[in-house]
Design a protein around this motif. Structure first.
Motif, PDB file in Angstrom:
ATOM      1  N   MET A   1     -16.813  -3.376  11.157  1.00 31.75           N
ATOM      2  CA  MET A   1     -16.467  -1.969  11.299  1.00 31.75           C
ATOM      3  C   MET A   1     -15.960  -1.388   9.972  1.00 31.75           C
ATOM      4  N   LEU A   2     -14.990  -2.075   9.364  1.00 30.76           N
ATOM      5  CA  LEU A   2     -14.341  -1.533   8.172  1.00 30.76           C
ATOM      6  C   LEU A   2     -14.089  -2.646   7.165  1.00 30.76           C
ATOM      7  N   GLU A   3     -14.421  -2.373   5.911  1.00 34.60           N
ATOM      8  CA  GLU A   3     -14.139  -3.328   4.843  1.00 34.60           C
ATOM      9  C   GLU A   3     -13.474  -2.602   3.678  1.00 34.60           C
ATOM     10  N   ILE A   4     -12.329  -3.121   3.256  1.00 31.51           N
ATOM     11  CA  ILE A   4     -11.580  -2.556   2.139  1.00 31.51           C
ATOM     12  C   ILE A   4     -11.764  -3.473   0.937  1.00 31.51           C
ATOM     13  N   LYS A   5     -12.264  -2.897  -0.163  1.00 29.93           N
ATOM     14  CA  LYS A   5     -12.544  -3.694  -1.355  1.00 29.93           C
ATOM     15  C   LYS A   5     -11.759  -3.165  -2.553  1.00 29.93           C
ATOM     16  N   ASN A   6     -10.839  -3.967  -3.042  1.00 27.31           N
ATOM     17  CA  ASN A   6     -10.080  -3.660  -4.259  1.00 27.31           C
ATOM     18  C   ASN A   6      -9.472  -2.249  -4.231  1.00 27.31           C
ATOM     19  N   LEU A   7      -8.947  -1.861  -3.073  1.00 28.67           N
ATOM     20  CA  LEU A   7      -8.429  -0.505  -2.903  1.00 28.67           C
ATOM     21  C   LEU A   7      -7.129  -0.308  -3.668  1.00 28.67           C
ATOM     22  N   THR A   8      -7.131   0.688  -4.532  1.00 30.85           N
ATOM     23  CA  THR A   8      -5.949   1.053  -5.307  1.00 30.85           C
ATOM     24  C   THR A   8      -5.730   2.551  -5.161  1.00 30.85           C
ATOM     25  N   CYS A   9      -4.515   2.946  -4.771  1.00 31.63           N
ATOM     26  CA  CYS A   9      -4.186   4.362  -4.596  1.00 31.63           C
ATOM     27  C   CYS A   9      -2.903   4.681  -5.347  1.00 31.63           C
ATOM     28  N   ALA A  10      -2.818   5.904  -5.840  1.00 30.78           N
ATOM     29  CA  ALA A  10      -1.639   6.327  -6.594  1.00 30.78           C
ATOM     30  C   ALA A  10      -1.371   7.796  -6.355  1.00 30.78           C
ATOM     31  N   TYR A  11      -0.102   8.170  -6.434  1.00 38.61           N
ATOM     32  CA  TYR A  11       0.308   9.565  -6.443  1.00 38.61           C
ATOM     33  C   TYR A  11       0.790   9.856  -7.853  1.00 38.61           C
ATOM     34  N   GLY A  12      -0.059  10.532  -8.635  1.00 43.70           N
ATOM     35  CA  GLY A  12       0.272  10.732 -10.032  1.00 43.70           C
ATOM     36  C   GLY A  12       0.253   9.408 -10.764  1.00 43.70           C
ATOM     37  N   ALA A  13       1.348   9.103 -11.465  1.00 37.53           N
ATOM     38  CA  ALA A  13       1.440   7.842 -12.202  1.00 37.53           C
ATOM     39  C   ALA A  13       2.002   6.715 -11.353  1.00 37.53           C
ATOM     40  N   LYS A  14       2.424   7.034 -10.116  1.00 40.55           N
ATOM     41  CA  LYS A  14       3.054   6.029  -9.263  1.00 40.55           C
ATOM     42  C   LYS A  14       2.007   5.294  -8.434  1.00 40.55           C
ATOM     43  N   LEU A  15       1.904   4.001  -8.652  1.00 40.30           N
ATOM     44  CA  LEU A  15       0.945   3.181  -7.926  1.00 40.30           C
ATOM     45  C   LEU A  15       1.499   2.855  -6.542  1.00 40.30           C
ATOM     46  N   ILE A  16       0.738   3.155  -5.485  1.00 44.55           N
ATOM     47  CA  ILE A  16       1.194   2.943  -4.109  1.00 44.55           C
ATOM     48  C   ILE A  16       0.506   1.737  -3.477  1.00 44.55           C
ATOM     49  N   LEU A  17      -0.807   1.624  -3.649  1.00 46.84           N
ATOM     50  CA  LEU A  17      -1.567   0.477  -3.157  1.00 46.84           C
ATOM     51  C   LEU A  17      -2.257  -0.186  -4.335  1.00 46.84           C
ATOM     52  N   ASN A  18      -2.220  -1.513  -4.376  1.00 45.36           N
ATOM     53  CA  ASN A  18      -2.727  -2.231  -5.538  1.00 45.36           C
ATOM     54  C   ASN A  18      -3.700  -3.339  -5.133  1.00 45.36           C
ATOM     55  N   GLN A  19      -4.994  -3.074  -5.304  1.00 45.91           N
ATOM     56  CA  GLN A  19      -6.038  -4.088  -5.117  1.00 45.91           C
ATOM     57  C   GLN A  19      -6.027  -4.726  -3.725  1.00 45.91           C
ATOM     58  N   LEU A  20      -6.125  -3.893  -2.690  1.00 44.22           N
ATOM     59  CA  LEU A  20      -6.156  -4.390  -1.315  1.00 44.22           C
ATOM     60  C   LEU A  20      -7.570  -4.826  -0.935  1.00 44.22           C
ATOM     61  N   ASN A  21      -7.651  -5.956  -0.253  1.00 43.68           N
ATOM     62  CA  ASN A  21      -8.926  -6.456   0.252  1.00 43.68           C
ATOM     63  C   ASN A  21      -8.720  -7.007   1.660  1.00 43.68           C
ATOM     64  N   PHE A  22      -9.425  -6.437   2.633  1.00 43.53           N
ATOM     65  CA  PHE A  22      -9.391  -6.981   3.992  1.00 43.53           C
ATOM     66  C   PHE A  22     -10.525  -6.377   4.808  1.00 43.53           C
ATOM     67  N   LYS A  23     -10.768  -6.972   5.988  1.00 41.93           N
ATOM     68  CA  LYS A  23     -11.807  -6.489   6.887  1.00 41.93           C
ATOM     69  C   LYS A  23     -11.230  -6.237   8.279  1.00 41.93           C
ATOM     70  N   LEU A  24     -11.784  -5.243   8.939  1.00 42.17           N
ATOM     71  CA  LEU A  24     -11.472  -4.975  10.348  1.00 42.17           C
ATOM     72  C   LEU A  24     -12.779  -5.077  11.117  1.00 42.17           C
ATOM     73  N   GLU A  25     -12.864  -6.056  12.011  1.00 38.75           N
ATOM     74  CA  GLU A  25     -14.087  -6.264  12.776  1.00 38.75           C
ATOM     75  C   GLU A  25     -14.168  -5.263  13.929  1.00 38.75           C
ATOM     76  N   LYS A  26     -15.360  -5.086  14.459  1.00 41.58           N
ATOM     77  CA  LYS A  26     -15.548  -4.216  15.619  1.00 41.58           C
ATOM     78  C   LYS A  26     -14.706  -4.725  16.786  1.00 41.58           C
ATOM     79  N   LYS A  27     -14.077  -3.800  17.494  1.00 36.27           N
ATOM     80  CA  LYS A  27     -13.258  -4.074  18.681  1.00 36.27           C
ATOM     81  C   LYS A  27     -12.001  -4.891  18.369  1.00 36.27           C
ATOM     82  N   GLU A  28     -11.640  -4.970  17.097  1.00 37.89           N
ATOM     83  CA  GLU A  28     -10.431  -5.695  16.718  1.00 37.89           C
ATOM     84  C   GLU A  28      -9.212  -4.784  16.818  1.00 37.89           C
ATOM     85  N   PHE A  29      -8.049  -5.379  17.048  1.00 38.51           N
ATOM     86  CA  PHE A  29      -6.779  -4.655  17.148  1.00 38.51           C
ATOM     87  C   PHE A  29      -5.893  -5.184  16.027  1.00 38.51           C
ATOM     88  N   LEU A  30      -5.861  -4.464  14.920  1.00 40.36           N
ATOM     89  CA  LEU A  30      -5.152  -4.902  13.720  1.00 40.36           C
ATOM     90  C   LEU A  30      -3.870  -4.107  13.536  1.00 40.36           C
TER      91      LEU A  30
END
Length: 264
Positions: free
Chosen positions: A1-30
């Motif tokens: 269903m969902l795959e997150i690859k090297n996800l990095t998010c920031a608000y301005g210069a502030k890093l909030i998420l750093n290199q996230l990697n994971f998967k969510l399978e169909k019908k999974e409860f995460l």
């Protein structure tokens, strides 16, 4: 269903998420857990398209969400926020807003099918009896159910929930979580839910993702994630983790430093 690859998010210069990697399978409860400021809400905002990642990819059913229009994304993903503003609108009219992503070009009114879906969403969420009430006249627990009803009206495949049990009494917490679990099991909805209550996360989720300082500390089964060594490192307090005799899942008990000598 969902795959997150090297996800990095920031608000301005502030890093909030750093290199996230994971998967969510169909019908999974995460379940996504972690202390305040870990990046949990930012993760939901990135997946739903509210914010753009600084780096990385969000792959939904094999497609990069950057290549999907917001209306197309809203047909696949529904978001249930923490709270609902008490605007002067009826419950039924509010839930009807969930049909907007499905409106055709130049459509301004609901079709008969739209109305049927809204009525079903109200019934499934257990708020049909409130449909003529104004949002500001119902309780916070009822408003949370209404938010879920609106999400169901979107007919999504993936449900994102940001602390749906926050500020609710234990009775409403269980009611909300039972409804989400039922939607996962009977309607096949994939679920990603942010929770602060570790015991609710343990009892209802199939898998957990533990975030801290924008990074994944541990993910996997509830027993793998909810061990006292990991929790003590992340939350900086002491924990006793035992097996719930009914569910056979972890039961987490935090305790103060003065009680450490009694830990077994």
């Amino acid at each position: 269903m969902l795959e997150i690859k090297n996800l990095t998010c920031a608000y301005g210069a502030k890093l909030i998420l750093n290199q996230l990697n994971f998967k969510l399978e169909k019908k999974e409860f995460l379940g996504v857990i972690g202390p305040n400021g870990a990046g949990k809400t930012t993760l939901l905002r990135a997946i739903s398209g509210v914010i753009k990642p600084k780096e990385g990819e969000i792959i939904l059913e094999g497609r990069d969400t950057k290549q999907m229009k917001s209306k197309e994304l809203a047909k696949k993903i529904a978001v249930v926020p923490q709270s609902l503003s008490t605007s002067p609108i009826t419950v039924e009219d509010f839930v009807s807003l969930g049909r907007i992503p499905h409106y055709k070009r130049f459509q301004f009114l609901e079709t008969a099918r739209d109305q049927q879906i809204v009525q079903k969403a109200l019934q499934v969420a257990g708020v049909f009896h409130l449909k003529d009430n104004f949002i500001d006249r119902i309780s916070s627990g009822e408003r949370q159910l209404v938010l879920i009803a609106k999400a169901l009206a979107q007919e999504p495949e993936l449900l994102l929930l940001d602390e749906p049990t926050a500020h609710l009494d234990i009775g409403h917490q269980i009611k909300i979580m039972n409804l989400i679990k039922r939607l996962n099991e009977t309607q096949g909805l994939s679920v990603l839910v942010v929770l602060h209550d570790l015991n609710l996360a343990s009892q209802y989720c199939n898998k957990l993702l533990l975030l801290n300082n924008g990074m994944i500390i541990k993910d996997g089964s509830v027993w793998k994630v909810l061990n006292y060594e990991t929790l003590e490192t992340v939350y900086r307090t002491y924990f006793l983790v035992k097996e719930n005799p009914l569910s056979k899942k972890p039961f987490v008990i935090p305790f103060s430093v003065d009680e450490e000598k009694n830990k077994t």
